[in-house]
Each structure stands twice: as C-alpha cells, then as structure tokens.
Write a protein that holds these residues in place. Structure first.
Motif, PDB file in Angstrom:
ATOM      1  N   LEU A   1      43.063  45.735  44.651  1.00 25.33           N
ATOM      2  CA  LEU A   1      43.624  46.562  43.587  1.00 25.33           C
ATOM      3  C   LEU A   1      43.514  45.860  42.231  1.00 25.33           C
ATOM      4  O   LEU A   1      43.924  44.701  42.096  1.00 25.33           O
ATOM      5  CB  LEU A   1      45.091  46.870  43.892  1.00 25.33           C
ATOM      6  N   GLY A   2      42.949  46.571  41.256  1.00 24.14           N
ATOM      7  CA  GLY A   2      42.757  45.965  39.944  1.00 24.14           C
ATOM      8  C   GLY A   2      42.834  46.984  38.834  1.00 24.14           C
ATOM      9  O   GLY A   2      43.300  48.106  39.012  1.00 24.14           O
ATOM     10  N   TYR A   3      42.329  46.588  37.671  1.00 24.53           N
ATOM     11  CA  TYR A   3      42.433  47.401  36.465  1.00 24.53           C
ATOM     12  C   TYR A   3      41.311  48.424  36.342  1.00 24.53           C
ATOM     13  O   TYR A   3      41.331  49.263  35.451  1.00 24.53           O
ATOM     14  CB  TYR A   3      42.443  46.504  35.231  1.00 24.53           C
ATOM     15  N   GLY A   4      40.323  48.374  37.228  1.00 28.06           N
ATOM     16  CA  GLY A   4      39.171  49.260  37.170  1.00 28.06           C
ATOM     17  C   GLY A   4      37.891  48.456  37.195  1.00 28.06           C
ATOM     18  O   GLY A   4      37.839  47.330  36.687  1.00 28.06           O
ATOM     19  N   GLY A   5      36.825  49.014  37.793  1.00 32.09           N
ATOM     20  CA  GLY A   5      35.584  48.265  37.918  1.00 32.09           C
ATOM     21  C   GLY A   5      35.805  47.007  38.729  1.00 32.09           C
ATOM     22  O   GLY A   5      36.667  46.938  39.613  1.00 32.09           O
ATOM     23  N   LEU A   6      35.019  45.976  38.428  1.00 30.84           N
ATOM     24  CA  LEU A   6      35.206  44.672  39.071  1.00 30.84           C
ATOM     25  C   LEU A   6      36.296  43.898  38.348  1.00 30.84           C
ATOM     26  O   LEU A   6      36.274  43.785  37.125  1.00 30.84           O
ATOM     27  CB  LEU A   6      33.907  43.871  39.044  1.00 30.84           C
ATOM     28  N   ASP A   7      37.244  43.371  39.098  1.00 29.86           N
ATOM     29  CA  ASP A   7      38.265  42.472  38.563  1.00 29.86           C
ATOM     30  C   ASP A   7      38.066  41.084  39.130  1.00 29.86           C
ATOM     31  O   ASP A   7      37.494  40.906  40.214  1.00 29.86           O
ATOM     32  CB  ASP A   7      39.670  42.960  38.952  1.00 29.86           C
ATOM     33  N   LEU A   8      38.566  40.096  38.417  1.00 32.95           N
ATOM     34  CA  LEU A   8      38.497  38.711  38.876  1.00 32.95           C
ATOM     35  C   LEU A   8      39.761  38.352  39.650  1.00 32.95           C
ATOM     36  O   LEU A   8      40.877  38.654  39.214  1.00 32.95           O
ATOM     37  CB  LEU A   8      38.307  37.764  37.698  1.00 32.95           C
ATOM     38  N   PHE A   9      39.567  37.694  40.797  1.00 38.80           N
ATOM     39  CA  PHE A   9      40.653  37.274  41.670  1.00 38.80           C
ATOM     40  C   PHE A   9      40.470  35.803  42.044  1.00 38.80           C
ATOM     41  O   PHE A   9      39.402  35.225  41.834  1.00 38.80           O
ATOM     42  CB  PHE A   9      40.667  38.106  42.962  1.00 38.80           C
ATOM     43  N   LYS A  10      41.515  35.231  42.622  1.00 37.18           N
ATOM     44  CA  LYS A  10      41.408  33.894  43.181  1.00 37.18           C
ATOM     45  C   LYS A  10      42.231  33.818  44.461  1.00 37.18           C
ATOM     46  O   LYS A  10      43.199  34.552  44.647  1.00 37.18           O
ATOM     47  CB  LYS A  10      41.886  32.822  42.190  1.00 37.18           C
ATOM     48  N   VAL A  11      41.794  32.929  45.370  1.00 39.71           N
ATOM     49  CA  VAL A  11      42.553  32.617  46.571  1.00 39.71           C
ATOM     50  C   VAL A  11      42.593  31.102  46.721  1.00 39.71           C
ATOM     51  O   VAL A  11      41.670  30.397  46.310  1.00 39.71           O
ATOM     52  CB  VAL A  11      41.947  33.244  47.845  1.00 39.71           C
ATOM     53  N   LYS A  12      43.654  30.641  47.318  1.00 39.02           N
ATOM     54  CA  LYS A  12      43.796  29.211  47.564  1.00 39.02           C
ATOM     55  C   LYS A  12      43.020  28.829  48.814  1.00 39.02           C
ATOM     56  O   LYS A  12      43.087  29.522  49.834  1.00 39.02           O
ATOM     57  CB  LYS A  12      45.271  28.858  47.729  1.00 39.02           C
ATOM     58  N   MET A  13      42.253  27.741  48.741  1.00 40.29           N
ATOM     59  CA  MET A  13      41.573  27.200  49.920  1.00 40.29           C
ATOM     60  C   MET A  13      42.554  26.258  50.603  1.00 40.29           C
ATOM     61  O   MET A  13      42.623  25.074  50.306  1.00 40.29           O
ATOM     62  CB  MET A  13      40.282  26.506  49.507  1.00 40.29           C
ATOM     63  N   ASP A  14      43.322  26.820  51.554  1.00 43.49           N
ATOM     64  CA  ASP A  14      44.475  26.123  52.112  1.00 43.49           C
ATOM     65  C   ASP A  14      44.086  24.973  53.017  1.00 43.49           C
ATOM     66  O   ASP A  14      44.728  23.932  53.028  1.00 43.49           O
ATOM     67  CB  ASP A  14      45.362  27.117  52.863  1.00 43.49           C
ATOM     68  N   SER A  15      43.046  25.156  53.822  1.00 43.95           N
ATOM     69  CA  SER A  15      42.606  24.093  54.721  1.00 43.95           C
ATOM     70  C   SER A  15      41.125  24.260  55.011  1.00 43.95           C
ATOM     71  O   SER A  15      40.613  25.371  55.080  1.00 43.95           O
ATOM     72  CB  SER A  15      43.397  24.115  56.032  1.00 43.95           C
ATOM     73  N   ILE A  16      40.443  23.130  55.172  1.00 50.44           N
ATOM     74  CA  ILE A  16      39.022  23.123  55.504  1.00 50.44           C
ATOM     75  C   ILE A  16      38.826  22.161  56.669  1.00 50.44           C
ATOM     76  O   ILE A  16      39.133  20.966  56.562  1.00 50.44           O
ATOM     77  CB  ILE A  16      38.160  22.681  54.303  1.00 50.44           C
ATOM     78  N   ASP A  17      38.358  22.666  57.803  1.00 46.36           N
ATOM     79  CA  ASP A  17      38.110  21.818  58.964  1.00 46.36           C
ATOM     80  C   ASP A  17      36.939  22.383  59.749  1.00 46.36           C
ATOM     81  O   ASP A  17      36.227  23.283  59.278  1.00 46.36           O
ATOM     82  CB  ASP A  17      39.362  21.688  59.846  1.00 46.36           C
TER      83      ASP A  17
END
Length: 650
Positions: free
Chosen positions: A355-371
């Motif tokens: 869900l965003g403002y229209g068109g493509l919006d920018l988001f981020k997610v946390k990279m919680d763990s890498i294994d």
C-alpha cells in the motif's frame, strides 16, 4: 512509464511506426505490438466516434496506463468497470492503482475490500488489508521515518534518466536520451535505453561523460548494472538478442536477460548469461550487497507472489552463483517489486503492490538474520511522503561514502522528463528502540509463526508492525522515550495486549514475550448435556456480598475476550451461593451476584442483547454438597460461590 520498471511488459514484435491506421483492428495491432504511445491517440479517436466496445475501452485504458497517463487511464477503467460492475483481476489491479495515483485512496480501499469479500478470501485477508490501510493512514505521523530533501539534477533531460549506481566517483545510470544510434521504442516513442556515465560533483550534481559499456550493447534495451565491491565482476541486464535479432518467448514477447562479465577499462570481458535466464520471463535490476556475498534482482519468473518479485542468489568464492531464492512475502507483494538496494542492514526496494501513495513507492525491510537457511526480512515500512509521490518513485541508491545521501528516480510532476534522477539528503529520526521477543502457545509451549505484532503509542496510534518467524520471534523498531501497547493478532488465537515503555538511555533491546491461547481452548462442552460453557477460573465473591472483586474482574475480562472474538455469541449467566444462610436469602444474594456480573460486562461495552438472562439459583446447585454449613471448609464454600457462563449461540 519506462518499460524497465515493468518487467512484465518488455518488447513484443516491433510495430512499424508508419502504419498509422484508424480501423479498430489496426489500432488493436498497435496495442498488441506494445506501440502504446501511438495506440493512445488512435484509441481516443475511436472512443470519440462512439464505436468503442468494452475491449476497446480496456485496451485504451491499458495503453494510457503504460505511458503513465494516469488520469485518463482511470477514466477509462472506471467506465469499463461500471459498464458491467466488474473487471478481471489484472484490469482491476490497474484500476485500483490509478485510483491511488489520483489520490482517491478511500475509494480504492473500499473497492479492494469489496473485491476481497466477493472473492471469498476470508476475513483474515480483509483484516490484513485494513491493517495496511491503517498503517498507511498513520505514515505521516511516524516519527521513526527519515526525512528526504530532493533536488532535481540539471543533467536530466526531456527523456528518461533513472536507476543510478555509484561506482568509483561516478554515477552509472540508464537513459533513453538520443545519441546511442538506437531506434525509437514504440512503447513510449523514445530511443531504446543505454547506460551512461557521469562524474559526481561536490554538491551531488552530475557532469555527463558519455556512454558506458559500448561493447556490451544489444542494440535494444541495455540498462541497470551492479558492481561487485571486491573485484571487477559486474552484472547487467539487456534485451534478449541473438545475432542482432530479438529472441521471442512463448508469448511472442522479448524479455530481458541478466549477464555477467569482468569490467576492464569500461569494457566487458567474458560476457555470459546467468544460468537461470529464460526466453519466457525477464530478469533485471541487479544489485550486489556490500559484502559481495549476495546478488539481488527482480524477475517475473514463475512461482512468485505477484507480477514481478525480488530474488537473491549466493555468490560463491569462485564467482559462481546459487539458484535464486524468492525474498518472501515480507518483501514481495501482489504487484510489482523492483530495484533492490541494501544500506545500513536494510533492503530498500520499489513496489506498487504494497500500500502506497500511487504508482511505485519506496519501501524498506530490516534484514533480521542471514544464515545458511537464507535471509529473514522483517518490519516492512513505506519511506513516507517526503520521498514518495502519487507517481513512480524507485531505484533508490545510498552513497556508501557519504552518509544518508544518494540518488533516487521518479517521474513525479514538475520533473524535466519521463523519469528524472534526484539527489537526496536524508535526515534520520532522533532515536529508535528495538522491542523483540517470542510468541508461544500457552498450552503446548510451541512457537507460533505469522503472528501479527503491532506497537501502538499511548494514544492508540500505529507505530510499527511485523510478523513472527518460524521460531515465533519478532522484532520492532519504535521511537525512544514513548509508552504504548503491543498487540497480537493470529487467526484461531485470542488477541493479547501488553504495555511497553521505551527508555532514552539504554541501548539494550526491550524483550516482551507473549503466551497466546486458542479461542476454542477457552470453551468446554459438558459430555452429558452437550452444553457449552466459557472456561475461566471461578469468580469468587466475598461472604454475604455481590461486589465484583479484582480477581473476579480479571476473570470477567476473559469472558469479554471470548465475546469479542465471537461477535455473534450470546450467553446466559447463572450465579450460585454457598449453603450458609437461609435458602430464600441465598437465592436473593445469587440474583444480585448474577446481575452484578451482567452489569460489569455491560460496563465494558457489551451490547445488552448478547446476554439472554442472568439468573440466581442460590444454594440449590452446589458443586460440593454440604449436609449442613459447618461440614464444608471455607475453601469448599468459596467454590460453591460461583458464576457460570453458558453459551446459547455461537
């Protein structure tokens, strides 16, 4: 709208630009050939003549959608929608996107919820979407977001400039500016894309230096590139071409392929395809993480969550790569998810499915763990209105050498061309605090996956939200120095709320664990009578009194939890006393206790029609029979002083 943003719609059979015809079948051929810039004008004349049928309306709407004429596309989708009251899933999604693109958010949300309801996806899907709507409505008050100040660069032209990548004091970017000797692309009537090179100036502006990777060009689209931080390896995407001719997939379209090679003096040595390329889907938007261990990219390959998803591969020491892994539902959506970029331990990307403002919006997610099992992504966030607009905002790239600065692409209003590159300076929030913990079943002790954990502030305003992983773990970032509640939601389980308070001093995470109970575990059925009751600990009353005690209030709150969970449930209350006192007195006392219990629930906001009756039975139905009052202990008398909550309707 630039075609590289939409991997689902790459090159088809090229349309001859001279064959401009007004007959519907000839205009449809323009559309099928993806000559959208010409089809828009031709369809408009057909519509004005009154000869347009539903298919013509939808084709015209799509053509406008693909060249970013959002308002016109909305008008046509809306007309087609109301002509029959429905659209297929693809056209409905585009209709929904155009509504958001013209800021008709409430109408878009209402239509989407109605679509979910009619599709039979269930209350859980509707609830998840409404939580997204709630989060979206609270973005502007989110004190954890960075504030972005954008500057449109003088180097932008009337054409497309986008997907900037910082490398060696330069920015490498994609552009359709003329000069590369390429034909016009009928999609948007601009030249095919090429890679260009510009030197970064002190203030973030760019000084053009010309073409980049001249020897690796396909003659068609050559765009988006990733540089390995530890060696000369690059990954880049180009149109699928063989011997100078477009290669068509099974659906008669030409797709983008991903290539690798060694960069030597701005030339590619040893160009080769990645092994999972295909003629039938596209791979583009490569990015290599700062450690050089993972390659990220976007693709509409089969098996994803939506139209185009973000994937990643492990890069081994010998330069080979693993099979691709889908980044999962925290990242990927029902729509398109593009242009991955990693900065500060977080994955940034563009999406028109979240869900965003229209068109493509920018988001981020946390990279919680890498294994060895992969990468765990948590805490999805829209970057907010300081960087997102109702148009396309995408391809963010942070400068690794200059903290909280970088470049981003957008086709927002008042730009210079189709897509422009903007320089940004991001101001971080003052302070963030991590709240983490685990969620387990109260009876089995097992971890519960996919529990929605939401943090609200003291005024019940949304702060952050995430879901538990396979081990029942969750992690949230909230502002320092605030108070509020953590709330859980998981189908079949009773929701739970826990108070939290974050300090300004301590850097240690705040640990809050949850023990959740299934709603059905709180209901018991009499094996003989079949009567269902709400199971709670006995509500004890003090001798000769009917006031609700603190212990009683705690148990009655559990009754409210069940009644809230089952909104159609009705009950009857039965109250009982011990045998001390006369039968008549005890009956009167039990009636008062039943009424006191009923009134407590009413005081909590329960509708009065949810309780069918509240009766007192005095000492006539003891749990423990006492031949005479002194034959029972005080504990046994207390057990006889009780209330039962009998379910009369679910």
């Amino acid at each position: 709208m630039n075609p590289m943003k939409i991997l689902l719609y790459p090159l088809s059979l090229l349309f001859c630009l001279g064959a401009y015809a007004q007959a519907i079948n000839e205009v449809d051929e323009m559309y099928t050939s993806k000559a959208y810039a010409f089809a828009v004008e031709a369809y408009e004349k057909i519509i004005e003549s009154g000869k347009a049928n539903r298919t013509t309306l939808l084709n015209a709407a799509d053509a406008n959608y693909f060249v970013n004429n959002t308002e016109k596309a909305y008008t046509l989708y809306d007309k087609a929608f109301h002509s029959e009251g429905q659209l297929d899933s693809i056209h409905f999604f585009r209709y929904y996107q155009t509504l958001r693109g013209i800021r008709e958010y409430k109408k878009a949300d209402s239509l989407y919820v109605d679509r979910l309801r009619k599709s039979g996806e269930g209350l859980s899907a509707i609830y998840d979407y409404m939580r997204e709507v709630e989060k979206f409505g609270q973005i502007e008050s989110d004190s954890t977001l960075y504030t972005f100040a954008l500057t449109n660069l003088d180097s932008n032209t009337q054409y497309s400039e986008f997907a900037p990548v910082i490398h060696g004091g330069h920015v490498i970017f994609s552009s359709s500016v003329p000069g590369a000797g390429k034909e016009l692309y009928a999609w948007n009537n601009q030249p095919f894309l090429s890679l260009y090179k510009a030197r970064v100036q002190e203030n973030g502006s760019l000084k053009m230096e010309g073409f980049f990777l001249k020897n690796a060009g396909s003659g068609y689209h050559d765009a988006t590139i990733a540089f390995h931080p530890g060696n000369n390896t690059v990954f880049f995407s180009s149109s699928n071409v063989k011997k100078g001719r477009l290669v068509l997939g099974s659906n008669h379209t030409n797709n983008f392929k991903l290539y690798s090679g060694e960069l030597v003096d701005d030339r590619i040595i040893g160009k080769k395809e990645v092994f999972f390329n295909s003629n039938d889907y596209s791979i583009a938007h490569p990015f290599i993480d700062p450690s050089g261990e993972y390659l990220f990219f976007s693709s509409n390959m089969p098996g994803g969550y939506g139209m185009a998803d973000i994937y990643y591969c492990r890069i081994y020491d010998d330069g080979s790569i693993s099979p691709p892994t889908n980044a999962g539902p925290m990242v990927n959506s029902r729509g398109n998810d593009f242009f991955p970029h990693i900065y500060g331990g977080q994955l940034y990307f563009a999406s028109n499915g979240h869900l965003g403002y229209g068109g493509l919006d920018l988001f981020k997610v946390k990279m919680d763990s890498i294994d060895d099992t992969g990468i765990q992504f948590t805490e999805l966030k829209n970057l907010g209105p300081s960087i997102n607009s109702p148009q396309d905002d995408f391809a963010i790239y942070f400068d690794p050498n200059k903290k909280n600065t970088g470049y981003v692409s957008s086709n927002r209003v008042n730009g210079k061309g189709d897509d422009d590159i903007y320089y940004f300076v991001a101001t971080p929030p003052k302070c963030e605090k991590e709240i983490k913990g685990k969620v387990e079943d109260i009876n089995s002790g097992l971890p519960i996956q996919d529990v929605r954990v939401t943090a609200n502030d003291s005024l019940s305003r949304f702060v952050a939200s995430t879901k538990t992983d396979s081990l029942g773990r969750y992690s949230l970032l909230v502002p320092c120095g605030i108070k509020g509640t953590l709330e859980t939601f998981k189908a079949e389980y009773l929701p739970k709320s826990i108070y939290y308070s974050t300090s300004k001093e301590s850097k240690k995470p705040l640990v809050i664990d949850f023990k959740l109970e299934k709603a059905e575990d709180r209901i018991v059925r009499d094996s003989v009578t079949g009567v269902e009751k709400i199971k709670i600990d006995p509500i004890y009353f003090e001798f000769d009194k009917w006031d609700i005690t603190p212990q009683g209030a705690e148990e009655l709150d559990k009754i409210m939890e069940i009644l809230d969970y089952y909104p159609g449930m009705t009950i009857k209350i039965e109250s009982h006393t011990d045998s001390r006192g006369s039968a008549a007195y005890n009956r009167t006392l039990s009636i008062k206790r039943a009424q006191s219990t009923r009134d407590y629930l009413y005081g909590k906001g329960l509708d009065k029609d949810r309780i069918e009756s509240a009766h007192g039975f005095g000492e006539s139905r003891p749990l423990i029979k006492c031949p005479y009052p002194d034959s029972c202990s005080e504990k046994e008398h207390a057990m006889n002083r009780r209330s039962d909550f009998i379910i009369t309707k679910r």
